[in-house]
Scaffold this motif. Sequence first.
Motif, mmCIF file in Angstrom:
data_model
loop_
_atom_site.group_PDB
_atom_site.id
_atom_site.type_symbol
_atom_site.label_atom_id
_atom_site.label_comp_id
_atom_site.label_asym_id
_atom_site.label_seq_id
_atom_site.Cartn_x
_atom_site.Cartn_y
_atom_site.Cartn_z
ATOM 1 N N LEU A 1 -5.245 0.677 7.171
ATOM 2 C CA LEU A 1 -4.331 1.805 7.058
ATOM 3 C C LEU A 1 -4.828 2.963 7.922
ATOM 4 C CD1 LEU A 1 -3.568 1.965 3.208
ATOM 5 C CD2 LEU A 1 -2.337 0.723 4.996
ATOM 6 N N ASN A 2 -3.886 3.686 8.505
ATOM 7 C CA ASN A 2 -4.259 4.841 9.333
ATOM 8 C C ASN A 2 -4.171 6.147 8.557
ATOM 9 O OD1 ASN A 2 -1.477 4.904 9.135
ATOM 10 N ND2 ASN A 2 -1.123 5.472 11.271
ATOM 11 N N TRP A 3 -4.199 6.029 7.226
ATOM 12 C CA TRP A 3 -4.161 7.217 6.368
ATOM 13 C C TRP A 3 -5.019 6.963 5.129
ATOM 14 C CZ3 TRP A 3 -1.275 7.082 1.561
ATOM 15 C CH2 TRP A 3 -0.611 5.873 1.333
ATOM 16 N N ILE A 4 -5.338 8.025 4.426
ATOM 17 C CA ILE A 4 -6.216 7.930 3.259
ATOM 18 C C ILE A 4 -5.381 7.587 2.028
ATOM 19 C CG2 ILE A 4 -7.876 9.155 1.806
ATOM 20 C CD1 ILE A 4 -8.407 10.986 4.247
ATOM 21 N N HIS A 5 -5.554 6.383 1.521
ATOM 22 C CA HIS A 5 -4.771 5.912 0.380
ATOM 23 C C HIS A 5 -5.363 6.453 -0.922
ATOM 24 C CE1 HIS A 5 -2.890 3.046 -2.446
ATOM 25 N NE2 HIS A 5 -1.948 2.947 -1.508
ATOM 26 N N PRO A 6 -4.514 6.782 -1.909
ATOM 27 C CA PRO A 6 -5.030 7.330 -3.171
ATOM 28 C C PRO A 6 -5.925 6.368 -3.958
ATOM 29 C CG PRO A 6 -2.663 7.720 -2.964
ATOM 30 C CD PRO A 6 -3.044 6.778 -1.866
ATOM 31 N N HIS A 7 -5.745 5.038 -3.749
ATOM 32 C CA HIS A 7 -6.449 4.079 -4.597
ATOM 33 C C HIS A 7 -7.271 3.043 -3.835
ATOM 34 C CE1 HIS A 7 -4.013 5.709 -7.843
ATOM 35 N NE2 HIS A 7 -2.916 5.425 -7.147
ATOM 36 N N PHE B 1 0.811 -1.223 0.000
ATOM 37 C CA PHE B 1 0.000 0.000 0.000
ATOM 38 C C PHE B 1 0.845 1.274 0.000
ATOM 39 C CE2 PHE B 1 -2.634 -3.327 1.917
ATOM 40 C CZ PHE B 1 -3.720 -3.310 1.042
ATOM 41 N N LEU B 2 1.916 1.231 -0.803
ATOM 42 C CA LEU B 2 2.620 2.476 -1.087
ATOM 43 C C LEU B 2 1.697 3.362 -1.930
ATOM 44 C CD1 LEU B 2 6.072 0.881 -1.868
ATOM 45 C CD2 LEU B 2 5.630 2.480 -0.006
ATOM 46 N N GLU B 3 2.048 4.603 -2.074
ATOM 47 C CA GLU B 3 1.119 5.548 -2.705
ATOM 48 C C GLU B 3 0.858 5.250 -4.176
ATOM 49 O OE1 GLU B 3 1.740 9.730 -0.542
ATOM 50 O OE2 GLU B 3 3.554 8.512 -0.640
ATOM 51 N N HIS B 4 1.769 4.562 -4.853
ATOM 52 C CA HIS B 4 1.541 4.233 -6.263
ATOM 53 C C HIS B 4 0.768 2.920 -6.436
ATOM 54 C CE1 HIS B 4 5.085 1.674 -5.510
ATOM 55 N NE2 HIS B 4 4.673 0.948 -6.535
ATOM 56 N N TYR C 1 2.053 0.047 4.737
ATOM 57 C CA TYR C 1 2.686 1.366 4.838
ATOM 58 C C TYR C 1 2.007 2.145 5.958
ATOM 59 C CZ TYR C 1 5.382 5.103 2.491
ATOM 60 O OH TYR C 1 6.300 6.070 2.154
ATOM 61 N N THR C 2 2.733 2.392 7.038
ATOM 62 C CA THR C 2 2.127 2.974 8.239
ATOM 63 C C THR C 2 2.916 4.188 8.714
ATOM 64 O OG1 THR C 2 1.351 0.776 8.901
ATOM 65 C CG2 THR C 2 1.375 2.491 10.596
ATOM 66 N N PRO C 3 2.345 5.380 8.587
ATOM 67 C CA PRO C 3 3.028 6.569 9.108
ATOM 68 C C PRO C 3 2.960 6.609 10.631
ATOM 69 C CG PRO C 3 0.880 7.162 8.202
ATOM 70 C CD PRO C 3 1.091 5.711 7.894
ATOM 71 N N LEU C 4 4.109 6.498 11.274
ATOM 72 C CA LEU C 4 4.184 6.587 12.728
ATOM 73 C C LEU C 4 4.671 7.982 13.123
ATOM 74 C CD1 LEU C 4 5.702 3.089 13.532
ATOM 75 C CD2 LEU C 4 3.362 3.851 13.984
#
Length: 655
Positions: free
Chosen positions: A392-398, A328-331, A357-360
């Motif tokens: 995921l703890n963030w909004i993924h583009p896809h 779940f990288l941004e691409h 992919y987890t932003p800490l």
Amino acid sequence: MNHKLLLTAVFGPYGIKNEYAEGIGMQMELLNNQITRQQGIHSPRQNYWTFALYMLAENISVATTVLDFPKWKDFTRELDNNEYTHVGINFIVPNVLKAKRMAEYIRKFHPNIKIILGGYGTTIPELDKIMPYDEKCVGEGVRWLQNYFGEKERLNTSIIHPVVQNPISQRIYGHLSIPRAAVLLPGLGCENGCEFCATSHMFNKTYVPLLANGKECYEACLKADKKMKASGFSIMDENFLKQPNTARDLLKFMDENMKNYAFEIFSSAETVMFLGIDFLVRLGVKMVWIGVESKKWAHKKVQNVDFKKLFKELQRKGITVNSSAILFLEHHDEKALQDDIDWVISLGADLTQFMNYTPLPKTTLYMRLKETSKLKSLEDVPYTKHTGAEELNWIHPHINDPKKHFKYLKDAFRKKYLHNGSGLLNMTITALLGLKTAREDFKYREENGLNWNPDTLQYEKTDNPHHDAYFKYRIRKIERVAMVSRPTLLTLYLLSPNKLIRRKTKYAIELARDVLGKPKAIDRLKSSILFLSAIIEGIKYSFWKILGRETIIYQPNNRKMEYNIESQTVNAIVKKQINEWVKLNKTYHWVQNQLKLIPSKEILLKKVSQISNTKSNNLSIAKMQDIWVQIFSNPNNLHKYWKSAGGKQILSNTG
């Protein structure tokens, strides 16, 4: 003031979902939790001590107790039965609610105790709004704690490395063993600065050495060798080989003293290629963890690296490869994500960690996503879910379906297992190949006059060739690793998940026969016992599946260790001894009256001998004498400590 410190991990159970923590991704295991997940009974099971706590305790003069893997009752009992001035709680971000409960208990029932927070959980923003605390240690803890307690004289001394068993225990197909292995902690942080890496950002993208050089690393290994006969070490350092002089000197001291220690390390691919695989083999690297991340990852650590070729050569030389990849990288749309999973599996690493992919907090990734309002709210995804193993703890583009976040990760582990086989099988093949290659390389070098050059890190032709006794000794170590792995092959073959893996296992059996010779009777017996153990483990595993659990959850045992007890005051020692005496005699008045009746130390000792014969107790005469002498030296201590010793309650019960 005399301080007394409790250093504690968060309370259990672990890997069990409850109001304080999640289950998935939160076992106190590395392999089954995030590397050999979805491999069922073929997954090795290991637990590890919280080694940072022991490092801290070894390096301060304050009387310190380490409480590792406590249950809630262990934690509260420890606080209620002792007079601590400080409590340090080590925790990671997903365990923040456990740390919160512990801190709130301290504030409510022991308000005079100072609360110190440590670990990656301290990076959580506005932590003071979540839980009470007095201090938080961010970064390197040893020097921070020494400075906090005013131990200025220790700030410029070398750090004392603890002897910490690692792992605590190991289960293979349910068979429990205690490895002779320890942890080595050379340094903290990493200069590579990958934007998602909490460790690199925790130390501001720098490397903080704990051991100054290769000699100190060797001495730490030797210390563990002498104390617990450790011969294998997990090097907990993000990129140990990035300090090449330290690694070179470590090998030098091992070579000079004929010590064939084995190491499991983390390293980037470019560092492995720079130093060379022969150096790793000679050093005794048994396993290397390399981040591959994604085939489109642009970081310099993976540029121009042929991972497939590198991994194959490492395995041929007997070094187990553990690759790590990010999902779940941004691409990553669904097609790109599946392509990346297939690519990672095609590299053929023995083991693979997949993680979302987890932003800490504090990482560059976290700050970037926060600035663009892409972080999800804590109401939607609380900190307890920031594990890298769930939504995921963030909004993924896809891809923003939480079920897909979980499913793709789980399926990636399963696909790796079905295509490449279990980690056990792959590690066994690598060990056998390594033994075969080591023997062939040694023979070739001996016949052609090649010797190791520590300056160029290569085997070179020399005018005065000599017998390489050190590498001959190293081969014996490699051989032991291969022989220990052999008994797993019968179970791996009979319980293979499909025909592809059964053929691979058959190849491993033939390779073992070629490298180790025909199996002996003892080998066949071990294989049979292990297979029977695997059947029993399989039944237990099925039971846990019926309960809706993904796997069997093993809980580590609670452990308590005390340091610098001699630095406590005499009064504190007296208190502990009176506690024992109060439990033995049950009445406060009886103790007081005995004190009044004893006019001298000589009569006291005589009286103690009489008491030991007339009272039913389990204390030795010598122990009783010691207790009474301490009380006799200062009778006022008795009343002072009575309340904390539980005597007040006993007094009310006896009237």
